[in-house]
Design a protein around this motif. Structure first.
Motif, PDB file in Angstrom:
ATOM      1  N   THR A   1       0.843  -1.202   0.000  1.00  0.00           N
ATOM      2  CA  THR A   1       0.000   0.000   0.000  1.00  0.00           C
ATOM      3  C   THR A   1       0.874   1.246   0.000  1.00  0.00           C
ATOM      4  N   HIS A   2       0.263   2.349  -0.404  1.00  0.00           N
ATOM      5  CA  HIS A   2       0.978   3.624  -0.391  1.00  0.00           C
ATOM      6  C   HIS A   2       1.366   4.021   1.025  1.00  0.00           C
ATOM      7  N   ARG A   3       0.495   3.735   2.002  1.00  0.00           N
ATOM      8  CA  ARG A   3       0.810   4.051   3.390  1.00  0.00           C
ATOM      9  C   ARG A   3       2.081   3.319   3.833  1.00  0.00           C
ATOM     10  N   ALA A   4       2.209   2.033   3.469  1.00  0.00           N
ATOM     11  CA  ALA A   4       3.405   1.270   3.835  1.00  0.00           C
ATOM     12  C   ALA A   4       4.647   1.832   3.162  1.00  0.00           C
ATOM     13  N   LEU A   5       4.498   2.304   1.930  1.00  0.00           N
ATOM     14  CA  LEU A   5       5.631   2.889   1.216  1.00  0.00           C
ATOM     15  C   LEU A   5       6.098   4.177   1.883  1.00  0.00           C
ATOM     16  N   VAL A   6       5.153   5.027   2.287  1.00  0.00           N
ATOM     17  CA  VAL A   6       5.497   6.275   2.983  1.00  0.00           C
ATOM     18  C   VAL A   6       6.151   5.970   4.327  1.00  0.00           C
ATOM     19  N   ASP A   7       5.603   5.012   5.075  1.00  0.00           N
ATOM     20  CA  ASP A   7       6.180   4.639   6.370  1.00  0.00           C
ATOM     21  C   ASP A   7       7.620   4.149   6.200  1.00  0.00           C
ATOM     22  N   SER A   8       7.866   3.358   5.167  1.00  0.00           N
ATOM     23  CA  SER A   8       9.210   2.831   4.925  1.00  0.00           C
ATOM     24  C   SER A   8      10.187   3.942   4.567  1.00  0.00           C
ATOM     25  N   LEU A   9       9.734   4.874   3.739  1.00  0.00           N
ATOM     26  CA  LEU A   9      10.584   6.002   3.382  1.00  0.00           C
ATOM     27  C   LEU A   9      10.933   6.826   4.614  1.00  0.00           C
ATOM     28  N   CYS A  10       9.953   7.084   5.479  1.00  0.00           N
ATOM     29  CA  CYS A  10      10.211   7.893   6.673  1.00  0.00           C
ATOM     30  C   CYS A  10      11.136   7.169   7.651  1.00  0.00           C
ATOM     31  N   SER A  11      11.021   5.845   7.743  1.00  0.00           N
ATOM     32  CA  SER A  11      11.960   5.089   8.568  1.00  0.00           C
ATOM     33  C   SER A  11      13.386   5.266   8.051  1.00  0.00           C
ATOM     34  N   PHE A  12      13.524   5.208   6.735  1.00  0.00           N
ATOM     35  CA  PHE A  12      14.855   5.392   6.153  1.00  0.00           C
ATOM     36  C   PHE A  12      15.361   6.815   6.383  1.00  0.00           C
ATOM     37  N   LEU A  13      14.498   7.811   6.266  1.00  0.00           N
ATOM     38  CA  LEU A  13      14.925   9.189   6.500  1.00  0.00           C
ATOM     39  C   LEU A  13      15.431   9.393   7.924  1.00  0.00           C
ATOM     40  N   THR A  14      14.821   8.687   8.887  1.00  0.00           N
ATOM     41  CA  THR A  14      15.295   8.763  10.267  1.00  0.00           C
ATOM     42  C   THR A  14      16.707   8.193  10.373  1.00  0.00           C
ATOM     43  N   VAL A  15      16.910   7.015   9.794  1.00  0.00           N
ATOM     44  CA  VAL A  15      18.243   6.397   9.790  1.00  0.00           C
ATOM     45  C   VAL A  15      19.250   7.318   9.105  1.00  0.00           C
ATOM     46  N   LEU A  16      18.856   7.839   7.952  1.00  0.00           N
ATOM     47  CA  LEU A  16      19.733   8.691   7.156  1.00  0.00           C
ATOM     48  C   LEU A  16      20.156   9.937   7.916  1.00  0.00           C
ATOM     49  N   THR A  17      19.205  10.571   8.586  1.00  0.00           N
ATOM     50  CA  THR A  17      19.506  11.806   9.319  1.00  0.00           C
ATOM     51  C   THR A  17      20.523  11.558  10.430  1.00  0.00           C
ATOM     52  N   HIS A  18      20.280  10.541  11.243  1.00  0.00           N
ATOM     53  CA  HIS A  18      21.228  10.220  12.314  1.00  0.00           C
ATOM     54  C   HIS A  18      22.618   9.925  11.745  1.00  0.00           C
TER      55      HIS A  18
END
Length: 232
Positions: free
Chosen positions: A17-34
């Motif tokens: 689903t699109h919701r799962a895709l957005v959630d996955s992207l945001c999880s990666f952005l958290t990892v990326l930022t740190h």
């Protein structure tokens, strides 16, 4: 990490689903930022802990205020992604004395699918559905492939950061800090001037001229349209 990587919360190896895709992207952005904050030494290395995300070694800042700020910022980005307003996301590192941006690490999302609110939880690749929104998502997203791309990007970041000039440091050097910004799509609703709590997280900022890529300036993705409106 503040948000778990995708495979920590889904029961299959597909994002459907699109919701799962957005959630996955945001999880990666958290990892990326740190991880970028560690690579560019925004905070002392001792303030980071070693961990793994997407089967790749990364660093996470352990200060609760830093973690809380990043979590809140990614949550605000998540809200805008669900509204299909985001063209790109940038982590900007700047001098605190004059707010001059020294580095901008950008994730280009111009190819990210825009889905209407009613279709966020509709499974991808619905047979016989000719709707233009779902046409962008005919194929389910394989988590294994997605994590391989995330690992490749994290590896590239380490290589690029190792070749860049250090940020100002030492006695008398100006202090550096960071923020997360978004460039919104042309014609999209701007997340400013509204009453909703999530909209008050953003401040409008005209995009400043930024030099082309050099050893001290790196974009993850491509340059964004200089005419777009930035928010931070």
């Amino acid at each position: 990490m503040a948000n778990p990587p995708p495979n920590a919360t889904i029961s299959t190896n597909l994002l459907t689903t699109h919701r799962a895709l957005v959630d996955s992207l945001c999880s990666f952005l958290t990892v990326l930022t740190h991880h970028i904050l560690y690579l560019r030494r925004i905070y002392p290395p001792v303030s980071f802990v070693s961990t793994r995300a997407y089967n790749y070694p990364v660093r996470q800042n352990r200060h609760p205020d830093v973690c809380a700020w990043i979590t809140d910022a990614i949550a605000a980005i998540h809200d805008q992604l669900t509204k299909n307003t985001v063209q790109s996301i940038s982590l900007c590192i700047f001098e605190c004395n004059d707010n001059e941006v020294l580095e901008r690490w950008t994730v280009d999302l111009r190819g990210f699918p825009a889905i209407q609110k009613r279709d966020r939880d509709v499974p991808f690749a619905i047979e016989g559905d000719d709707d233009n929104d779902t046409e962008q998502l005919r194929r389910k997203v394989n988590v294994t492939d997605l994590e391989a791309n995330f690992r490749a990007l994290l590896s590239r970041l380490g290589t690029v950061a190792g070749k860049m000039r250090p940020l100002p440091n030492g006695e008398g050097a100006p202090e550096c800090s960071f923020t997360l910004t978004i460039d919104v799509k042309e014609g999209a609703d701007k997340p400013v001037g509204r009453l909703q709590k999530d909209e008050r997280a953003w401040i409008a900022a005209e995009p400043d001229p930024f030099p082309s890529l050099s050893p001290s300036t790196t974009d993850v993705g491509t340059e964004t349209d200089s005419n777009s409106r930035a928010f931070c």
